[in-house]
Motif scaffolding. Sequence first.
Motif, PDB file in Angstrom:
ATOM      1  N   VAL A 103       0.871  -1.173   0.000  1.00 27.60           N
ATOM      2  CA  VAL A 103       0.000   0.000   0.000  1.00 27.60           C
ATOM      3  C   VAL A 103       0.909   1.225   0.000  1.00 27.60           C
ATOM      4  CG1 VAL A 103      -1.611   1.331   1.412  1.00 27.60           C
ATOM      5  CG2 VAL A 103      -1.923  -1.118   1.158  1.00 27.60           C
ATOM      6  N   LEU A 107      -0.630   6.843   1.470  1.00 27.34           N
ATOM      7  CA  LEU A 107      -1.996   6.445   1.841  1.00 27.34           C
ATOM      8  C   LEU A 107      -2.036   5.962   3.286  1.00 27.34           C
ATOM      9  CD1 LEU A 107      -4.932   5.901   1.017  1.00 27.34           C
ATOM     10  CD2 LEU A 107      -4.212   3.641   0.221  1.00 27.34           C
ATOM     11  N   TYR A 111      -4.081   7.746   6.652  1.00 26.48           N
ATOM     12  CA  TYR A 111      -5.001   7.060   7.564  1.00 26.48           C
ATOM     13  C   TYR A 111      -4.374   6.788   8.927  1.00 26.48           C
ATOM     14  CZ  TYR A 111      -8.733   6.350   4.169  1.00 26.48           C
ATOM     15  OH  TYR A 111      -9.763   6.547   3.287  1.00 26.48           O
ATOM     16  N   TYR A 113      -1.456   5.386   9.787  1.00 22.94           N
ATOM     17  CA  TYR A 113      -0.595   4.222  10.009  1.00 22.94           C
ATOM     18  C   TYR A 113       0.872   4.634   9.914  1.00 22.94           C
ATOM     19  CZ  TYR A 113      -4.755   1.364   9.598  1.00 22.94           C
ATOM     20  OH  TYR A 113      -5.993   0.812   9.811  1.00 22.94           O
ATOM     21  N   ARG A 152     -21.575   9.924   8.359  1.00 26.71           N
ATOM     22  CA  ARG A 152     -20.521   9.111   8.969  1.00 26.71           C
ATOM     23  C   ARG A 152     -20.240   9.587  10.393  1.00 26.71           C
ATOM     24  NH1 ARG A 152     -18.210   5.858   5.209  1.00 26.71           N
ATOM     25  NH2 ARG A 152     -16.219   5.672   6.314  1.00 26.71           N
ATOM     26  N   GLU A 171     -18.350   0.309  13.723  1.00 25.41           N
ATOM     27  CA  GLU A 171     -17.012   0.299  13.118  1.00 25.41           C
ATOM     28  C   GLU A 171     -16.041   1.163  13.922  1.00 25.41           C
ATOM     29  OE1 GLU A 171     -16.012   2.404   9.339  1.00 25.41           O
ATOM     30  OE2 GLU A 171     -15.338   0.431   8.672  1.00 25.41           O
ATOM     31  N   HIS A 174     -15.099  -0.771  16.982  1.00 24.06           N
ATOM     32  CA  HIS A 174     -14.265  -1.918  16.624  1.00 24.06           C
ATOM     33  C   HIS A 174     -12.841  -1.457  16.325  1.00 24.06           C
ATOM     34  CE1 HIS A 174     -12.800  -5.578  14.807  1.00 24.06           C
ATOM     35  NE2 HIS A 174     -12.448  -4.880  13.736  1.00 24.06           N
ATOM     36  N   MET A 175     -12.728  -0.390  15.558  1.00 21.15           N
ATOM     37  CA  MET A 175     -11.384   0.080  15.197  1.00 21.15           C
ATOM     38  C   MET A 175     -10.651   0.628  16.422  1.00 21.15           C
ATOM     39  SD  MET A 175     -11.099  -0.855  12.196  1.00 21.15           S
ATOM     40  CE  MET A 175      -9.423  -0.290  12.169  1.00 21.15           C
TER      41      MET A 175
ATOM     42  N   ARG B  88      -5.435  -8.329  -6.602  1.00 19.21           N
ATOM     43  CA  ARG B  88      -4.441  -9.026  -5.804  1.00 19.21           C
ATOM     44  C   ARG B  88      -4.798  -8.977  -4.319  1.00 19.21           C
ATOM     45  NH1 ARG B  88       1.888  -7.112  -5.525  1.00 19.21           N
ATOM     46  NH2 ARG B  88       2.722  -9.029  -4.660  1.00 19.21           N
ATOM     47  N   LEU B  90      -3.167 -10.421  -0.409  1.00 15.34           N
ATOM     48  CA  LEU B  90      -1.942 -10.916   0.219  1.00 15.34           C
ATOM     49  C   LEU B  90      -2.292 -11.697   1.470  1.00 15.34           C
ATOM     50  CD1 LEU B  90       0.120  -7.612  -0.107  1.00 15.34           C
ATOM     51  CD2 LEU B  90       0.485  -9.709  -1.394  1.00 15.34           C
ATOM     52  N   ASP B  93      -3.147  -9.739   4.531  1.00 13.01           N
ATOM     53  CA  ASP B  93      -4.309  -8.844   4.577  1.00 13.01           C
ATOM     54  C   ASP B  93      -5.253  -9.295   5.693  1.00 13.01           C
ATOM     55  OD1 ASP B  93      -3.364  -7.385   2.488  1.00 13.01           O
ATOM     56  OD2 ASP B  93      -4.694  -8.238   0.978  1.00 13.01           O
ATOM     57  N   ARG B  94      -5.551  -8.366   6.580  1.00  5.11           N
ATOM     58  CA  ARG B  94      -6.439  -8.686   7.707  1.00  5.11           C
ATOM     59  C   ARG B  94      -7.611  -7.712   7.688  1.00  5.11           C
ATOM     60  NH1 ARG B  94      -3.687  -7.523  12.610  1.00  5.11           N
ATOM     61  NH2 ARG B  94      -2.693  -5.904  11.375  1.00  5.11           N
ATOM     62  N   ARG B  96     -10.327  -7.420   9.150  1.00 10.23           N
ATOM     63  CA  ARG B  96     -10.923  -6.986  10.415  1.00 10.23           C
ATOM     64  C   ARG B  96     -10.097  -5.900  11.103  1.00 10.23           C
ATOM     65  NH1 ARG B  96     -15.493  -7.570  12.698  1.00 10.23           N
ATOM     66  NH2 ARG B  96     -14.657  -8.179  14.718  1.00 10.23           N
ATOM     67  N   TYR B  98      -8.956  -3.203   9.658  1.00  5.26           N
ATOM     68  CA  TYR B  98      -9.023  -1.917   8.971  1.00  5.26           C
ATOM     69  C   TYR B  98     -10.463  -1.464   8.762  1.00  5.26           C
ATOM     70  CZ  TYR B  98      -4.391  -3.673   7.997  1.00  5.26           C
ATOM     71  OH  TYR B  98      -3.150  -4.206   8.144  1.00  5.26           O
ATOM     72  N   GLN B 100     -13.624   0.145   6.714  1.00  4.45           N
ATOM     73  CA  GLN B 100     -14.101  -0.102   5.357  1.00  4.45           C
ATOM     74  C   GLN B 100     -13.499   0.925   4.395  1.00  4.45           C
ATOM     75  OE1 GLN B 100     -16.201   1.320   2.975  1.00  4.45           O
ATOM     76  NE2 GLN B 100     -16.474  -0.536   1.757  1.00  4.45           N
ATOM     77  N   ALA B 101     -13.417   2.161   4.819  1.00  8.81           N
ATOM     78  CA  ALA B 101     -12.889   3.211   3.946  1.00  8.81           C
ATOM     79  C   ALA B 101     -11.422   2.956   3.616  1.00  8.81           C
ATOM     80  CB  ALA B 101     -13.053   4.576   4.613  1.00  8.81           C
ATOM     81  N   PHE B 102     -10.661   2.516   4.599  1.00  8.48           N
ATOM     82  CA  PHE B 102      -9.236   2.265   4.347  1.00  8.48           C
ATOM     83  C   PHE B 102      -9.054   1.028   3.474  1.00  8.48           C
ATOM     84  CE2 PHE B 102      -4.945   0.778   5.860  1.00  8.48           C
ATOM     85  CZ  PHE B 102      -4.232   1.753   5.189  1.00  8.48           C
ATOM     86  N   ARG B 103      -9.872   0.019   3.707  1.00  4.73           N
ATOM     87  CA  ARG B 103      -9.772  -1.179   2.867  1.00  4.73           C
ATOM     88  C   ARG B 103     -10.069  -0.823   1.410  1.00  4.73           C
ATOM     89  NH1 ARG B 103     -13.773  -4.602   4.325  1.00  4.73           N
ATOM     90  NH2 ARG B 103     -14.524  -3.421   6.108  1.00  4.73           N
ATOM     91  N   ALA B 105      -9.695   2.153   0.060  1.00  7.01           N
ATOM     92  CA  ALA B 105      -8.606   2.997  -0.447  1.00  7.01           C
ATOM     93  C   ALA B 105      -7.391   2.144  -0.815  1.00  7.01           C
ATOM     94  CB  ALA B 105      -8.235   4.043   0.601  1.00  7.01           C
ATOM     95  N   CYS B 106      -7.094   1.147   0.018  1.00  7.88           N
ATOM     96  CA  CYS B 106      -5.956   0.267  -0.266  1.00  7.88           C
ATOM     97  C   CYS B 106      -6.209  -0.553  -1.525  1.00  7.88           C
ATOM     98  CB  CYS B 106      -5.692  -0.679   0.901  1.00  7.88           C
ATOM     99  SG  CYS B 106      -5.072   0.136   2.365  1.00  7.88           S
ATOM    100  N   ALA B 109      -5.860   1.604  -4.504  1.00  4.31           N
ATOM    101  CA  ALA B 109      -4.452   1.906  -4.767  1.00  4.31           C
ATOM    102  C   ALA B 109      -3.770   0.726  -5.458  1.00  4.31           C
ATOM    103  CB  ALA B 109      -3.734   2.240  -3.459  1.00  4.31           C
ATOM    104  N   ARG B 110      -4.087  -0.468  -4.993  1.00  8.78           N
ATOM    105  CA  ARG B 110      -3.489  -1.650  -5.650  1.00  8.78           C
ATOM    106  C   ARG B 110      -3.989  -1.795  -7.082  1.00  8.78           C
ATOM    107  NH1 ARG B 110      -4.090  -6.151  -0.821  1.00  8.78           N
ATOM    108  NH2 ARG B 110      -2.409  -5.391   0.536  1.00  8.78           N
ATOM    109  N   GLU B 113      -2.273   0.582  -9.324  1.00  8.37           N
ATOM    110  CA  GLU B 113      -0.866   0.269  -9.604  1.00  8.37           C
ATOM    111  C   GLU B 113      -0.745  -0.923 -10.546  1.00  8.37           C
ATOM    112  OE1 GLU B 113       1.148  -0.197  -5.912  1.00  8.37           O
ATOM    113  OE2 GLU B 113       1.417   1.953  -5.642  1.00  8.37           O
TER     114      GLU B 113
END
Lengths: 379, 235
Positions: A103, A107, A111, A113, A152, A171, A174-175, B88, B90, B93-94, B96, B98, B100-103, B105-106, B109-110, B113
């Motif tokens: 990633v 990005l 977020y 990270y 949101r 969510e 959870h996060m 793709r 990996l 990848d987990r 749970r 992240y 929903q928005a970040f998943r 976005a990731c 991005a993939r 690319e």
Amino acid sequence: MQARLVIAPPARLSCGQLLTAKAALVPDDPPHPYSDLPASAYWRSGVAAQLPGPLTGLWEPAFPIAPGDGVATFGSCFAQHFGRALRARGYRWVNFEPPPRKVPPALSLQYGYRQFSARTGNIYTPTLFLQWLRWAFDQAQMPPEGWPDGARLRDPFRPRLEPDGFTDSAEMHHMRRVTLRALRNAVRKARVLVFTLGLTERWVDADTGLEYPLCPGTAGGRFDPARHAFAPLNYPQALAAMADAMALMRTENPDLRFLLTVSPVPLAATASGAHVLCATSGSKAILRAVAGALAETRPDTDYFPSYEIISSPVHGGRFFGPDMRQVTQEGVDLVMDSFFGTMATRFPDNAPAPPAPSKPLARDVGCEEELYAAFGPRA
Amino acid sequence: MIRLCILGNSHAGALKQASAEFCAAHPEAVLTFFAAVAFDSRAMAVQDGQYAPLNDALAAQYEMTSGGLRAIDPAQYDAFLVYGFGGRSLPQDRPRAYSQAFRAACTLARLQEDLIGPHLQALRGLTDKPLFAALKPLPCPQDGRRPRRLLPHHEEVALAQRHICDPLGAQMVAQPAATRIDERATHPDFASGSARLVQVAHPDAPAHADDEAKHMNAEYGRLWLDAFWPHLRPG
């Protein structure tokens, strides 16, 4: 005692200089506490003689950090540089809440990270750190509060971490639990925890006492003067909170050591009523005193003077950008070079492999408190 | 007659394996493959009205898979399918861990690319004919564990449609439901005896190992083509 000087010094010399001059001029005088100190103890030899070059000998590490030692980092935005530098120089920066692989780094940063060892966002005050730790170790219940943002929801305790907020309350909670688990792991599994103290000004919920990292209304939420209170920390409060936080962490990890630093980044804005320059001085003085007191009294704690390296008047502000607030890449590099150089000199057996070639840019960190500046008048 | 040009990677082997049977069942279908392993097809450019490889090694792969052609001449086809790029996942990848928005976005991005966008863009620059794209197949479960995935398949397809295909007037094609266990995995039966790209030219070459989880077999290819073909014959 001054009357015994053989040669009267110029009247403008300070008390310390008088004593130094006396020691030099009257070699046969009986010794006293100022007669046989290392060069670093005298301003003339410790500072003036080293200028304009970088000052050396500012720090004597209290304990080694070996490349294999897990180092966790938390705190204000300046702490992010520590994590990156540790990683770049072959030390084991621990990150228990990493982004997925493959990633783009920008990005991930967007977020929240790769900033700290868990995705807490910036933790500016000792009390906010203690609040996070109490949630993590079940000493306090995670609050249900969320800030609606259109359809949101924003997490009041890290409102800028998700650019568009969370889908819903489930969510968001959870996060937050994901982050608390990562924070627990960081505390329990790290060998050293670096914490950078950033601010004393803070906003709390007057009813619950919960502390927000940013004033409600500035990055989400709605400011309610009847509910949201300005509650700046004084020295005893900051010291007690930091000590409580460290005690809690040591309960979970008795071998954990602490490296405290104070962010040299001035306040973006103050709600204290004072001029922001004076408020900055007051805030940093408290935090510096807290870090110093803890380092002096706790054998598990060290203080690294990144604040002095950047902010000292001897450098004429050259490590700040044009706004005299942002620390330049040169300044960040100097701090990190000083830290790792001293560590390698003092503990040569623990020196890691040579650093990676690339260094992050000083601006490439997330600093939420900067948001306050957006509410001020335009220059 | 419908002449379909398929630009793909090793995953196109499944479609190629099924193509003879499929074309026998659909006499109007003419399929031409331009397939190259992994990301080799990144070395392509528009030249003289064709989408052409920039090196001989890639051209040789296209000669092998197309039956002698080295470049894509848009005039020779009625539609184009960019197959097997993107999607793709990996093992690390987990989902749970992240939001929903970040998943999303990731995942985007993939996708961005990968080579779906560049290939579709190049082809759209050459032709107004229909363009389609399909992600690589969802992997099969391994050791009884289903693969992790940041987004369900349909959400990933929708993301690619919105951000990559829509601006180019192209259409994403989802993996047929009949091949999927759910939104994350392909049924393991479809990986058994899956083709390797080299088998296009050398059918006697060994297939993938028994534990192959990413590349699919001729039966998968048949189901995929059967599900896709109506897209070319609307109504």
